[in-house]
Design a protein around this motif. Structure first.
Motif, PDB file in Angstrom:
ATOM      1  N   ARG A   1      -7.620  10.482   0.781  1.00  0.00           N
ATOM      2  CA  ARG A   1      -8.388   9.972   1.799  1.00  0.00           C
ATOM      3  C   ARG A   1      -8.958   8.338   1.415  1.00  0.00           C
ATOM      4  O   ARG A   1      -9.081   7.407   2.537  1.00  0.00           O
ATOM      5  N   ALA A   2      -9.411   8.306   0.381  1.00  0.00           N
ATOM      6  CA  ALA A   2      -9.607   6.715  -0.050  1.00  0.00           C
ATOM      7  C   ALA A   2      -8.702   5.839   0.140  1.00  0.00           C
ATOM      8  O   ALA A   2      -8.880   4.659   0.614  1.00  0.00           O
TER       9      ALA A   2
ATOM     10  N   MET B   1     -15.388  12.167 -13.598  1.00  0.00           N
ATOM     11  CA  MET B   1     -15.934  11.628 -12.298  1.00  0.00           C
ATOM     12  C   MET B   1     -14.812  11.690 -11.432  1.00  0.00           C
ATOM     13  O   MET B   1     -15.031  11.634 -10.281  1.00  0.00           O
TER      14      MET B   1
ATOM     15  N   VAL C   1     -16.144   0.960 -11.735  1.00  0.00           N
ATOM     16  CA  VAL C   1     -16.356   2.501 -12.239  1.00  0.00           C
ATOM     17  C   VAL C   1     -16.160   2.311 -13.805  1.00  0.00           C
ATOM     18  O   VAL C   1     -16.690   2.985 -14.590  1.00  0.00           O
TER      19      VAL C   1
ATOM     20  N   ARG D   1      -6.572  -2.833  13.011  1.00  0.00           N
ATOM     21  CA  ARG D   1      -6.399  -2.328  11.554  1.00  0.00           C
ATOM     22  C   ARG D   1      -4.986  -1.587  11.985  1.00  0.00           C
ATOM     23  O   ARG D   1      -4.169  -1.450  11.181  1.00  0.00           O
TER      24      ARG D   1
ATOM     25  N   HIS E   1     -14.048  15.327  -8.214  1.00  0.00           N
ATOM     26  CA  HIS E   1     -14.314  15.706  -6.728  1.00  0.00           C
ATOM     27  C   HIS E   1     -14.184  14.361  -5.795  1.00  0.00           C
ATOM     28  O   HIS E   1     -14.687  14.355  -4.451  1.00  0.00           O
ATOM     29  N   VAL E   2     -13.212  13.593  -6.352  1.00  0.00           N
ATOM     30  CA  VAL E   2     -13.167  12.403  -5.111  1.00  0.00           C
ATOM     31  C   VAL E   2     -11.746  12.589  -4.630  1.00  0.00           C
ATOM     32  O   VAL E   2     -10.764  13.188  -5.035  1.00  0.00           O
ATOM     33  N   ASP E   3     -11.936  12.243  -3.226  1.00  0.00           N
ATOM     34  CA  ASP E   3     -10.827  12.529  -2.254  1.00  0.00           C
ATOM     35  C   ASP E   3      -9.861  11.403  -2.359  1.00  0.00           C
ATOM     36  O   ASP E   3     -10.243  10.338  -1.264  1.00  0.00           O
TER      37      ASP E   3
ATOM     38  N   ASN F   1     -16.621   9.824  -1.401  1.00  0.00           N
ATOM     39  CA  ASN F   1     -16.294  10.433  -0.494  1.00  0.00           C
ATOM     40  C   ASN F   1     -17.049   9.930   0.896  1.00  0.00           C
ATOM     41  O   ASN F   1     -16.596   9.640   1.833  1.00  0.00           O
TER      42      ASN F   1
ATOM     43  N   TRP G   1     -13.883  -2.282  -7.124  1.00  0.00           N
ATOM     44  CA  TRP G   1     -14.421  -1.038  -7.132  1.00  0.00           C
ATOM     45  C   TRP G   1     -13.976  -0.320  -8.250  1.00  0.00           C
ATOM     46  O   TRP G   1     -14.949   0.333  -8.938  1.00  0.00           O
TER      47      TRP G   1
ATOM     48  N   ARG H   1       0.725  -1.135  -0.045  1.00  0.00           N
ATOM     49  CA  ARG H   1      -0.093   0.112  -0.031  1.00  0.00           C
ATOM     50  C   ARG H   1       0.878   1.216   0.051  1.00  0.00           C
ATOM     51  O   ARG H   1       0.347   2.245  -0.281  1.00  0.00           O
ATOM     52  N   PHE H   2       2.199   1.188   0.434  1.00  0.00           N
ATOM     53  CA  PHE H   2       2.993   2.392   0.518  1.00  0.00           C
ATOM     54  C   PHE H   2       3.855   2.543  -0.752  1.00  0.00           C
ATOM     55  O   PHE H   2       4.521   3.546  -0.771  1.00  0.00           O
TER      56      PHE H   2
ATOM     57  N   THR I   1     -16.285   6.507   1.583  1.00  0.00           N
ATOM     58  CA  THR I   1     -15.002   6.292   2.532  1.00  0.00           C
ATOM     59  C   THR I   1     -15.112   6.638   3.559  1.00  0.00           C
ATOM     60  O   THR I   1     -14.636   6.049   4.707  1.00  0.00           O
TER      61      THR I   1
ATOM     62  N   GLN J   1     -14.421   1.479  10.801  1.00  0.00           N
ATOM     63  CA  GLN J   1     -13.132   1.108  11.112  1.00  0.00           C
ATOM     64  C   GLN J   1     -12.650   1.658  12.560  1.00  0.00           C
ATOM     65  O   GLN J   1     -12.001   0.821  13.309  1.00  0.00           O
TER      66      GLN J   1
ATOM     67  N   PHE K   1     -21.183  11.967  -7.900  1.00  0.00           N
ATOM     68  CA  PHE K   1     -20.270  10.831  -7.677  1.00  0.00           C
ATOM     69  C   PHE K   1     -19.222  11.026  -6.846  1.00  0.00           C
ATOM     70  O   PHE K   1     -18.770  10.077  -5.964  1.00  0.00           O
TER      71      PHE K   1
ATOM     72  N   ARG L   1      -6.127   6.143   2.309  1.00  0.00           N
ATOM     73  CA  ARG L   1      -5.729   6.013   3.574  1.00  0.00           C
ATOM     74  C   ARG L   1      -6.687   4.893   4.201  1.00  0.00           C
ATOM     75  O   ARG L   1      -6.465   4.065   4.959  1.00  0.00           O
ATOM     76  N   THR L   2      -7.930   5.013   3.858  1.00  0.00           N
ATOM     77  CA  THR L   2      -9.276   4.368   4.326  1.00  0.00           C
ATOM     78  C   THR L   2      -9.300   2.914   3.724  1.00  0.00           C
ATOM     79  O   THR L   2      -9.319   1.939   4.502  1.00  0.00           O
ATOM     80  N   LEU L   3      -9.152   2.770   2.670  1.00  0.00           N
ATOM     81  CA  LEU L   3      -9.389   1.484   1.939  1.00  0.00           C
ATOM     82  C   LEU L   3      -8.040   0.748   2.087  1.00  0.00           C
ATOM     83  O   LEU L   3      -7.975  -0.489   1.684  1.00  0.00           O
ATOM     84  N   GLY L   4      -6.913   1.202   1.957  1.00  0.00           N
ATOM     85  CA  GLY L   4      -5.769   0.770   1.922  1.00  0.00           C
ATOM     86  C   GLY L   4      -5.557   0.401   0.323  1.00  0.00           C
ATOM     87  O   GLY L   4      -6.062   1.107  -0.628  1.00  0.00           O
TER      88      GLY L   4
END
Lengths: 348, 261
Positions: A189-190, A181, A205, B208, A184-186, B183, A201, A109-110, B186, B193, B178, A192-195
């Protein structure tokens, strides 16, 4: 006029053919290694392997390094013996190398874009030069084309010439729905959260860009393949390829989406890899830029933008009438396009 | 597994006959292959189903804008400030804060989901209108042929529906919706979590955060090892260059012959 009973019979017949096609499909294995034999030439850590496909005779031509996208598996380039870009290059006498990016695991992930470009890709180009006695020609495909452009700009001595196939350079063109699309997606953050970003996913898309065709029409026509073993097998290979995708290393994915699709950093020379700016103007090698005219993932203007930014000693474009995948797998591509790419690579 | 084992044939038949396109096809056939009253009724029925789904989505969206859903009781007014206080002060502030964050994330996700689903259903509705209009135009034009099979009608529908879908994809409305949905999803996953991590920590079980910390250390170790390998390689190359230079110097001396006395 058709009677209601005829309509019911038409639907029932469709159902029977669907069941038959599904049953026949269950008997057909799909080998995701591809049709052409290869050897593992080198391993660069975190699952990245450099494959070598030897030419039938001793290599008379220069080596070609294929840089495939991170988001799918490369066996689309070697679906069958008849429809294989790799086989076509080998038959032309090139020792062909392909970087298999593998499937990122938890600790991957890193991994950053620098790990892929300045790490594995740069090492592969160096090792091929050592093995073959000359820098390879690079054949970058889709996202892999971006990675190849970065290498050519950052390490020009490691790349002799460059072919880009369906490669996005300007990621903010008007018809680019994928880019729209992404705006506007961060992504950080995705990540960091989802790994690692799950392949499911990402596939959702991609499918959501053409849901009527990919989830409706494609399967509605499947019954027509019942009894046609070869066509059904081809269908299955493509089907497996579409959904047999690796998860994406979280950090590199976020970096790519943010820098390319949100900031358009490759086009504007703002992309940094391992502390170095990637400037397309630093690319002086000859370039052949191939794009598909009906590409919904990489619209033609997104790919053609390359021409205005590289300072290649020679720059050529090839427009192919078809969609994104048609460039690699369509019969027309194998009849008309791939021979032209092979011939460009053969020219000294 | 055989297809008939995965889903029995009866089920397949019922699903195949129940889709909107077979339904429209049956209506078209009932009209004698040219759109008429049966076809118009079938389109009306499909529009009504879509309108019902859209109304449900609107209710869902309104339900999460601060009002309690059906069956839920709102906290009494006097209690709200105390709950806010608990989330910010005192020994349970972290736990209560996490619960409130999760609740807010769920609301945002539900609203964003509703917004996206509404946009998609509206595109489907417009696509259906287009299909109906195209069938009518084709019926009026002697040069054109109407669909001759259910599959052909399906192709007409794919073209009409996909065109409207693509128009939606190209809009700023969809891009924003979207983005909000992704977001919000997430954020919702992140709040789950956080709750799970806290629970596992209380049980002294690895969570985690612990795994990620271990992975980070592994990645650092790999990078260091790779750097060291690179640096060893450079050292070896330098030694080889020095050795080669010595050899060149020796050869040069030898080729120049013995020094004259």
């Amino acid at each position: 006029m058709t009677e209601p009973s005829d309509t019911a019979e038409e639907l029932a017949a469709w159902q029977r053919r669907l069941v038959q096609a599904l049953d026949e499909a269950a008997e057909l294995p799909v080998d995701t290694r591809g049709a052409t034999p290869f050897e593992a030439h080198a391993v660069y850590g975190h699952g990245v392997t450099l494959r070598r496909y030897p030419p039938p005779a001793t290599g008379q031509r220069r080596p070609v390094l294929i840089v495939y996208s991170l988001v799918n598996r490369p066996f689309i380039l070697d679906l069958t013996e008849r429809r294989s870009l790799i086989r076509a290059l080998c038959d032309a006498g090139h020792p062909v190398y392909l970087l298999d990016w593998g499937r990122p695991q938890g600790a991957d992930r890193f991994l950053t874009l620098a790990d892929y470009i300045d790490g594995a890709l740069a090492k592969a180009a160096r090792d091929i030069r050592a093995e073959e006695g000359g820098a390879p020609d690079l054949l970058g495909i889709c996202q892999g084309g971006v990675l190849a452009l970065c290498l050519a700009a950052l390490h020009p001595a490691r790349v002799r010439r460059l072919v880009t196939l369906a490669t996005p350079v300007d990621c903010r063109t008007p018809d680019d729905h994928l880019s729209r699309m992404a705006q506007h997606v961060d992504f950080d953050r995705a990540a960091r959260t989802l790994g690692n970003i799950p392949a499911e996913w990402l596939n959702s898309v991609f499918v959501a860009l053409k849901p009527y065709q990919l989830l409706g029409q494609r399967y509605a026509e499947l019954p027509e393949l019942a009894g046609n073993r070869e066509a059904l097998h081809d269908f299955l290979r493509l089907e497996r390829w579409m959904y047999d995708s690796p998860d994406q290393a979280a950090t590199a994915f976020a970096e790519f989406a943010r820098e390319l699709y949100q900031r358009n950093a490759l086009l504007y020379g703002r992309l940094e890899i391992a502390g170095q700016r990637v400037r397309l103007g630093d690319i002086r090698q000859p370039v052949l830029n191939v794009f598909a005219q009906q590409d919904h993932l990489v619209p033609p203007p997104a790919a053609r933008a390359l021409g205005a930014h590289v300072r290649a000693s020679s720059y050529e474009e090839l427009a192919f009438p078809g969609g994104h995948l048609g460039v690699f797998i369509s019969r027309r591509a194998h009849r008309e396009l791939i021979p032209r790419v092979v011939s460009w690579l053969a020219a000294e | 597994m055989a297809a008939s084992e995965a889903f029995d044939n009866e089920w397949l038949r019922s699903v195949g006959g129940a889709g909107p396109i077979p339904y429209l096809w049956q209506a078209l056939q009932a009209d004698g292959g040219r759109p008429g009253s049966a076809c118009a009724a079938a389109f009306r029925s499909l529009h009504t189903q879509l309108d019902t789904a859209l109304a449900t989505l609107r209710t869902l969206a309104e339900g999460v804008t601060g009002q309690a859903g059906p069956g839920e009781e709102e906290a009494p007014g006097w209690l709200a400030p105390w709950l806010q206080g608990l989330a910010r002060l005192g020994p349970w502030q972290e736990a209560v804060g996490r619960t409130q964050d999760a609740q807010a994330a769920l609301h945002r996700y539900t609203a964003a989901y509703s917004e996206c689903a509404t946009a998609l259903l509206e595109a489907v509705r417009t696509g259906l209108q287009d299909l109906e209009a195209q069938l009518g135009e084709a019926a009026d034009d002697p040069e054109r042929t109407l669909p001759q099979s259910c599959q052909e009608l399906h192709r007409w529908w794919t073209a009409a529906g996909e065109a409207r879908h693509e128009a939606l994809l190209g809009s700023e409305r969809w891009a924003a919706a979207f983005g909000r949905l992704t977001n919000a999803a997430t954020e919702l996953i992140g709040s789950c979590q956080a709750q799970l991590d806290a629970g596992l920590r209380h049980l002294d079980l690895p969570n985690r955060e612990d795994f990620i910390d271990t992975q980070r250390r592994l990645a650092q170790l790999e990078r260091e090892r790779s750097r060291d390998a690179g640096s060893d390689e450079i050292k070896a190359l330098r030694a080889e260059i020095a050795h080669l230079r010595e050899e060149v110097a020796t050869l040069r001396r030898q080729s120049e012959g013995p020094e004259s006395p």
